[in-house]
Design a protein around this motif. Structure first.
Motif, PDB file in Angstrom:
ATOM      1  N   ALA A 127       0.820  -1.212   0.000  1.00 38.87           N
ATOM      2  CA  ALA A 127       0.000   0.000   0.000  1.00 38.87           C
ATOM      3  C   ALA A 127       0.853   1.261   0.000  1.00 38.87           C
ATOM      4  O   ALA A 127       0.394   2.330  -0.390  1.00 38.87           O
ATOM      5  CB  ALA A 127      -0.936   0.004   1.199  1.00 38.87           C
ATOM      6  N   THR A 128       2.081   1.150   0.456  1.00 35.57           N
ATOM      7  CA  THR A 128       3.031   2.260   0.382  1.00 35.57           C
ATOM      8  C   THR A 128       4.236   1.808  -0.439  1.00 35.57           C
ATOM      9  O   THR A 128       4.496   0.618  -0.563  1.00 35.57           O
ATOM     10  CB  THR A 128       3.487   2.708   1.774  1.00 35.57           C
ATOM     11  OG1 THR A 128       4.072   1.592   2.462  1.00 35.57           O
ATOM     12  CG2 THR A 128       2.308   3.228   2.586  1.00 35.57           C
TER      13      THR A 128
ATOM     14  N   SER B 294       2.333   4.098  -4.759  1.00 40.29           N
ATOM     15  CA  SER B 294       1.161   3.245  -4.540  1.00 40.29           C
ATOM     16  C   SER B 294       0.051   4.009  -3.829  1.00 40.29           C
ATOM     17  O   SER B 294      -1.127   3.855  -4.153  1.00 40.29           O
ATOM     18  CB  SER B 294       1.545   2.018  -3.704  1.00 40.29           C
ATOM     19  OG  SER B 294       2.389   1.150  -4.414  1.00 40.29           O
ATOM     20  N   ALA B 295       0.425   4.845  -2.853  1.00 38.08           N
ATOM     21  CA  ALA B 295      -0.585   5.566  -2.072  1.00 38.08           C
ATOM     22  C   ALA B 295      -1.406   6.500  -2.959  1.00 38.08           C
ATOM     23  O   ALA B 295      -2.632   6.557  -2.857  1.00 38.08           O
ATOM     24  CB  ALA B 295       0.079   6.346  -0.943  1.00 38.08           C
ATOM     25  N   ASP B 296      -0.736   7.238  -3.851  1.00 38.86           N
ATOM     26  CA  ASP B 296      -1.469   8.129  -4.755  1.00 38.86           C
ATOM     27  C   ASP B 296      -2.377   7.339  -5.682  1.00 38.86           C
ATOM     28  O   ASP B 296      -3.510   7.732  -5.960  1.00 38.86           O
ATOM     29  CB  ASP B 296      -0.494   8.971  -5.581  1.00 38.86           C
ATOM     30  CG  ASP B 296       0.175  10.061  -4.767  1.00 38.86           C
ATOM     31  OD1 ASP B 296      -0.282  10.327  -3.638  1.00 38.86           O
ATOM     32  OD2 ASP B 296       1.172  10.633  -5.250  1.00 38.86           O
ATOM     33  N   PHE B 297      -1.877   6.228  -6.169  1.00 38.63           N
ATOM     34  CA  PHE B 297      -2.639   5.370  -7.075  1.00 38.63           C
ATOM     35  C   PHE B 297      -3.910   4.857  -6.389  1.00 38.63           C
ATOM     36  O   PHE B 297      -5.007   4.920  -6.947  1.00 38.63           O
ATOM     37  CB  PHE B 297      -1.754   4.210  -7.515  1.00 38.63           C
ATOM     38  CG  PHE B 297      -2.389   3.225  -8.456  1.00 38.63           C
ATOM     39  CD1 PHE B 297      -2.552   3.525  -9.797  1.00 38.63           C
ATOM     40  CD2 PHE B 297      -2.804   1.983  -7.993  1.00 38.63           C
ATOM     41  CE1 PHE B 297      -3.127   2.602 -10.671  1.00 38.63           C
ATOM     42  CE2 PHE B 297      -3.375   1.057  -8.859  1.00 38.63           C
ATOM     43  CZ  PHE B 297      -3.539   1.370 -10.192  1.00 38.63           C
ATOM     44  N   LEU B 298      -3.773   4.361  -5.155  1.00 39.11           N
ATOM     45  CA  LEU B 298      -4.911   3.826  -4.430  1.00 39.11           C
ATOM     46  C   LEU B 298      -5.910   4.908  -4.045  1.00 39.11           C
ATOM     47  O   LEU B 298      -7.129   4.718  -4.151  1.00 39.11           O
ATOM     48  CB  LEU B 298      -4.439   3.093  -3.170  1.00 39.11           C
ATOM     49  CG  LEU B 298      -3.773   1.737  -3.388  1.00 39.11           C
ATOM     50  CD1 LEU B 298      -3.149   1.243  -2.094  1.00 39.11           C
ATOM     51  CD2 LEU B 298      -4.779   0.724  -3.911  1.00 39.11           C
ATOM     52  N   ARG B 299      -5.401   6.057  -3.599  1.00 36.28           N
ATOM     53  CA  ARG B 299      -6.309   7.129  -3.194  1.00 36.28           C
ATOM     54  C   ARG B 299      -7.132   7.623  -4.387  1.00 36.28           C
ATOM     55  O   ARG B 299      -8.331   7.872  -4.274  1.00 36.28           O
ATOM     56  CB  ARG B 299      -5.518   8.273  -2.555  1.00 36.28           C
ATOM     57  CG  ARG B 299      -6.403   9.320  -1.880  1.00 36.28           C
ATOM     58  CD  ARG B 299      -5.593  10.297  -1.069  1.00 36.28           C
ATOM     59  NE  ARG B 299      -5.071   9.692   0.155  1.00 36.28           N
ATOM     60  CZ  ARG B 299      -3.789   9.393   0.368  1.00 36.28           C
ATOM     61  NH1 ARG B 299      -2.888   9.648  -0.576  1.00 36.28           N
ATOM     62  NH2 ARG B 299      -3.407   8.845   1.493  1.00 36.28           N
TER      63      ARG B 299
ATOM     64  N   PHE C 249      -8.929   4.010   2.340  1.00 31.64           N
ATOM     65  CA  PHE C 249      -9.117   2.568   2.305  1.00 31.64           C
ATOM     66  C   PHE C 249      -8.018   1.911   1.465  1.00 31.64           C
ATOM     67  O   PHE C 249      -7.793   2.270   0.327  1.00 31.64           O
ATOM     68  CB  PHE C 249     -10.509   2.327   1.706  1.00 31.64           C
ATOM     69  CG  PHE C 249     -10.766   0.947   1.187  1.00 31.64           C
ATOM     70  CD1 PHE C 249     -10.838  -0.118   2.036  1.00 31.64           C
ATOM     71  CD2 PHE C 249     -10.984   0.741  -0.163  1.00 31.64           C
ATOM     72  CE1 PHE C 249     -11.121  -1.367   1.565  1.00 31.64           C
ATOM     73  CE2 PHE C 249     -11.261  -0.516  -0.650  1.00 31.64           C
ATOM     74  CZ  PHE C 249     -11.330  -1.578   0.222  1.00 31.64           C
ATOM     75  N   GLY C 250      -7.275   0.988   2.073  1.00 32.61           N
ATOM     76  CA  GLY C 250      -6.185   0.337   1.375  1.00 32.61           C
ATOM     77  C   GLY C 250      -4.866   1.032   1.578  1.00 32.61           C
ATOM     78  O   GLY C 250      -3.828   0.524   1.169  1.00 32.61           O
ATOM     79  N   ILE C 251      -4.871   2.219   2.232  1.00 33.39           N
ATOM     80  CA  ILE C 251      -3.636   2.958   2.475  1.00 33.39           C
ATOM     81  C   ILE C 251      -3.359   2.997   3.974  1.00 33.39           C
ATOM     82  O   ILE C 251      -2.330   2.525   4.451  1.00 33.39           O
ATOM     83  CB  ILE C 251      -3.736   4.384   1.901  1.00 33.39           C
ATOM     84  CG1 ILE C 251      -4.101   4.306   0.419  1.00 33.39           C
ATOM     85  CG2 ILE C 251      -2.425   5.134   2.083  1.00 33.39           C
ATOM     86  CD1 ILE C 251      -4.620   5.590  -0.141  1.00 33.39           C
TER      87      ILE C 251
ATOM     88  N   GLY D  44      -7.335  -2.547  -0.313  1.00 31.42           N
ATOM     89  CA  GLY D  44      -8.064  -1.753  -1.291  1.00 31.42           C
ATOM     90  C   GLY D  44      -8.439  -2.516  -2.530  1.00 31.42           C
ATOM     91  O   GLY D  44      -8.133  -2.092  -3.630  1.00 31.42           O
ATOM     92  N   GLY D  45      -9.060  -3.641  -2.384  1.00 29.86           N
ATOM     93  CA  GLY D  45      -9.485  -4.418  -3.541  1.00 29.86           C
ATOM     94  C   GLY D  45     -10.796  -3.910  -4.081  1.00 29.86           C
ATOM     95  O   GLY D  45     -11.086  -2.733  -4.045  1.00 29.86           O
TER      96      GLY D  45
END
Length: 302
Positions: A250-251, A269-274, A288-290, A298-299
């Motif tokens: 996640a990071t 990864s954090a920017d992508f997930l957010r 969520f997921g971070i 974060g699925g």
């Protein structure tokens, strides 16, 4: 708009690899963004089905056999109520499963985790990505590190809302078990049914894999998919599904492989997930997921 069911390549596990029913099946599957994978004979979906049927219920309402699968609504960061959709789900990583899952359910999720890694290794081999890069460019996911999420989804038929949002999975590989129709894929601007086939998982490729391979001659497609509003047949039960996800941490960073065989970090990864969470769900779970407060990931829902 919807047309006939999406035709998918079919494969089965053979040793440490995949055997496709047709020549060139894996390259075609990478282009399609998904394929069907035969459920191994040793796999018992029963614990996953029980979880989907029970996780949203209060533990005091269940018998001894089902009580262990209930009470997840009380787990912040593990249970998610998607307020704009039919789906509610448990999303949980490996350490969280060790704390909260009964033994037989934990064993089942580990089998699914192994399948995600087998598919990931076979795909990178087919694309000609050097094995010496695998650990770095997947954030250790290929070695069983990264974040290995598991999702159990329940579709509340009393809600007159879409099943789940159109989205691409965030990671590398998703292995999905479902038994009822409802899953749809976007193909040339139309929503096409991805009908369940008894005895097969649906395997999706996700956004991190799409990004990883975008500069190659054969980039992987991350499938845009959704679940339409689901209404059970008369006397039937609510739709369910469960899935395992092989994802980067996640990071850290997400990578891209170049045509010369080298690789470089291209975004966090954090920017992508957010960005994914804000665009897909439009709810309060933007971290969520971070942040992952109690072992969540974060699925997605399918």
């Amino acid at each position: 708009m919807s047309t006939g069911p999406l035709p998918l390549q079919r494969a089965s596990v053979r040793g440490t690899g995949l055997a496709f029913d047709t020549r060139g099946g894996l390259p075609r599957a990478l282009l399609d963004g998904c394929f069907l994978l035969a459920v191994p004979r040793t796999f018992d979906p029963g614990p996953g089905i029980t979880l989907c049927r029970e996780f949203h219920r209060a533990p005091e309402d269940g018998s001894g056999a089902t009580r262990r699968y209930r009470g997840f609504r009380a787990l912040d960061g593990v249970y998610f109520d998607r307020e704009h959709f039919q789906t509610e789900h448990v999303l949980i990583d490996g350490p969280g499963r060790l704390r909260h899952f009964p033994r037989e359910l934990l064993a089942m999720t580990r089998q699914m985790d192994e399948l995600t890694l087998l598919v990931l290794r076979c795909a990178m081999t087919d694309l000609g990505i050097a094995p010496r890069l695998w650990s770095e460019i997947t954030g250790g996911a290929v070695d069983g590190h990264g974040t290995h999420w598991f999702a159990a989804n329940h579709y509340r038929s009393e809600r007159t809302q879409p099943g789940c949002a159109p989205h691409k999975d965030t990671g590398f590989v998703t292995v999905l078990y479902n038994e009822e129709p409802g899953l749809e894929a976007s193909v040339d601007g139309a929503w096409v049914p991805v009908d369940p086939v008894p005895g097969y998982f649906v395997v999706n490729f996700g956004g991190a894999f799409e990004l990883l391979t975008a500069a190659l001659d054969r980039p992987v497609r991350a499938l845009l998919h959704r679940v339409r509003q689901c209404t059970p047949a008369s006397g039937g039960t609510d739709r369910f599904s469960f899935a395992a996800f092989a994802n980067p941490p996640a990071t850290g960073d997400l990578y891209q492989v170049r045509r010369d065989g080298s690789a470089a970090a291209v975004r966090s990864s954090a920017d992508f997930l957010r960005e994914f969470n804000e665009r897909t769900w439009s709810d309060r779970h933007t971290d969520f997921g971070i942040a992952r407060p109690v072992g969540a990931g974060g699925g997605g829902a399918s």
